[in-house]
Design a protein around this motif. Sequence first.
Motif, PDB file in Angstrom:
ATOM      1  N   PRO A 182       0.809  -1.227   0.000  1.00  0.00           N
ATOM      2  CA  PRO A 182       0.000   0.000   0.000  1.00  0.00           C
ATOM      3  C   PRO A 182       0.842   1.277   0.000  1.00  0.00           C
ATOM      4  O   PRO A 182       1.972   1.281   0.495  1.00  0.00           O
ATOM      5  CB  PRO A 182      -0.786  -0.098   1.312  1.00  0.00           C
ATOM      6  N   TYR A 183       0.272   2.327  -0.539  1.00  0.00           N
ATOM      7  CA  TYR A 183       0.821   3.672  -0.388  1.00  0.00           C
ATOM      8  C   TYR A 183       0.247   4.258   0.908  1.00  0.00           C
ATOM      9  O   TYR A 183      -0.798   3.801   1.378  1.00  0.00           O
ATOM     10  CB  TYR A 183       0.422   4.543  -1.579  1.00  0.00           C
ATOM     11  N   VAL A 184       0.935   5.262   1.431  1.00  0.00           N
ATOM     12  CA  VAL A 184       0.525   5.808   2.730  1.00  0.00           C
ATOM     13  C   VAL A 184       0.376   7.326   2.675  1.00  0.00           C
ATOM     14  O   VAL A 184       1.266   8.026   2.199  1.00  0.00           O
ATOM     15  CB  VAL A 184       1.574   5.437   3.807  1.00  0.00           C
ATOM     16  N   ILE A 185      -0.765   7.792   3.167  1.00  0.00           N
ATOM     17  CA  ILE A 185      -0.967   9.234   3.353  1.00  0.00           C
ATOM     18  C   ILE A 185      -0.839   9.504   4.850  1.00  0.00           C
ATOM     19  O   ILE A 185      -1.475   8.818   5.659  1.00  0.00           O
ATOM     20  CB  ILE A 185      -2.369   9.672   2.866  1.00  0.00           C
ATOM     21  N   GLU A 186      -0.024  10.476   5.192  1.00  0.00           N
ATOM     22  CA  GLU A 186       0.250  10.730   6.608  1.00  0.00           C
ATOM     23  C   GLU A 186      -0.106  12.159   7.034  1.00  0.00           C
ATOM     24  O   GLU A 186       0.660  13.078   6.752  1.00  0.00           O
ATOM     25  CB  GLU A 186       1.742  10.511   6.907  1.00  0.00           C
TER      26      GLU A 186
END
Length: 496
Positions: free
Chosen positions: A357-361
Amino acid sequence: MARTLQTPDMDKILSLSKRRGFVFQSSEIYGGLASTWDYGPLGVELKRHVKEAWWRSVILGRDDMVGLDAAILMAPQTWVASGHVQNFTDPLVECTNCNQRFRPDHLFIYEVTQNGRFLGYASALDQEEASRRASVLLPTAPGEYRQLPIFAGTLHQLMGGSSNIPCPFCKMVGKLTDTRVFNLMFKTFMGPVEDTASVVYLRPETAQGIFVNFKNVLDSSRKKLPFGIGQIGKAFRNEITPGNFTFRTREFEQMEVEFFVKPGTDEEWLQKWRDARFQWYVDHGIRRENLRLRRHAADELAHYAKDCYDIEYRFPWGWAELEGIADRTDFDLKAHAQASGQDLSYFDEETKERYVPYVIEPSGGVDRATLAFWLDSYDEEQDKEETRVVLHLHRQLAPVTVAVLPLSRNARLAPTAQGIYQQLRRRFTTQYDDAQSIGRRYRRQDEIGTPYCVTVDFDTLDDHCVTIRDRDSMAQVRLPVAELVPVLQDKVEHGW
Ligand code: ATP
């Protein structure tokens, strides 16, 4: 009365803070520890309410989020894999004349010219001071000065002994060293032996505790992408130039989300989180005009980020970051998968695809948010001969939600007033105050931002009614004691 958008002088907040017990200097009886602060009885409630508001909005209020509380100490390999051992550095410049050290990317630099002729640079760690110094460089005739934006990539060109940038402290030119990098992680030792094998770090961000638990949470919560994990906790950074009260300290609290998405949908989720987080500050009372979004320039992005927005607040010393919302891509999960040998990929049941997965933080600071809510709420209103100091804090953030004030300290009033107080304190953060005149007590509650005061008077003994006073409008309504709890609950939820 219209309030000015200008945030108050820090001195006013500092004096209120000390007088009323919001924040104290750490270890004050020993002369204090630089840039380290303790939250006093009111500060701890304000900060707790900020954290609760975040948790309600970000974790409890969403179906696609769960919470976590990971340990501060982590396996040291974590910080090698995440890139922190190598890259978690700040640029450092020293002045060889006055020996002060500072972060050059925190400088405000103005280039001053007149009719196209270069006159010099002015610099300071405070924007107003830098612009004042720039204006001093100009002779009486008008000239121009423009602020030089400096980010990591341009620092080397600007610093160093041959540069014309003056030291922001002693103002001498030609005395700055080249930019060096300095690792910000605090080290300590685990166990009785102090050798390299026992080195552990105090976490510099809460994020890595989330990444290393990705699989645990996925397997135990049966969440499907997109979903996120959030946590609130302490983080430590050996900052070169801490300061501005609780804005930049070496020990602070973060409230962070790592939101896992399918690659390709990351840009859309970055916008969604950016907008939701901006709105959270507005919904909790910060005036929109004192907030702005700033997208990072390419040379400013952290080593793991593809894109990033900062939510900035207009602090008394200039615009500065409250929260960053970054697209961290699959950097962290891939790095930990590789270093640990564990599979941290996700199997998408719907599309039958496997991917990391890609991650938005969205990563915010509890202390910075608390300070911004506090500053933005501060007001001094002219009321007849007097100045009314009032914190217009959001009703759910105020340290004390309800104050119970018997009209006077009277033996007949006390049992009824105490009974009401005991009833309210089970549901709200409540204070009881019967010292001095009622006017003085209203002022004392206004100054700490208490949204509702409940006054018990002699009529209460007969008609079983009390008066609620609204902090902002100073409007009052009288209602039966039996209705007090539901009415206050409704007001705390929806406003006056
Ligand atoms: P800055 O550029 O101000 O040093 P940063 O970009 O390094 O901040 P992040 O790594 O994005 O900060 O950390 C997320 C949030 O944690 C920040 O937006 C801020 O609210 C908070 N934070 C970071 N460093 C500190 C600190 N030294 N003191 C207090 N809060 C901090």
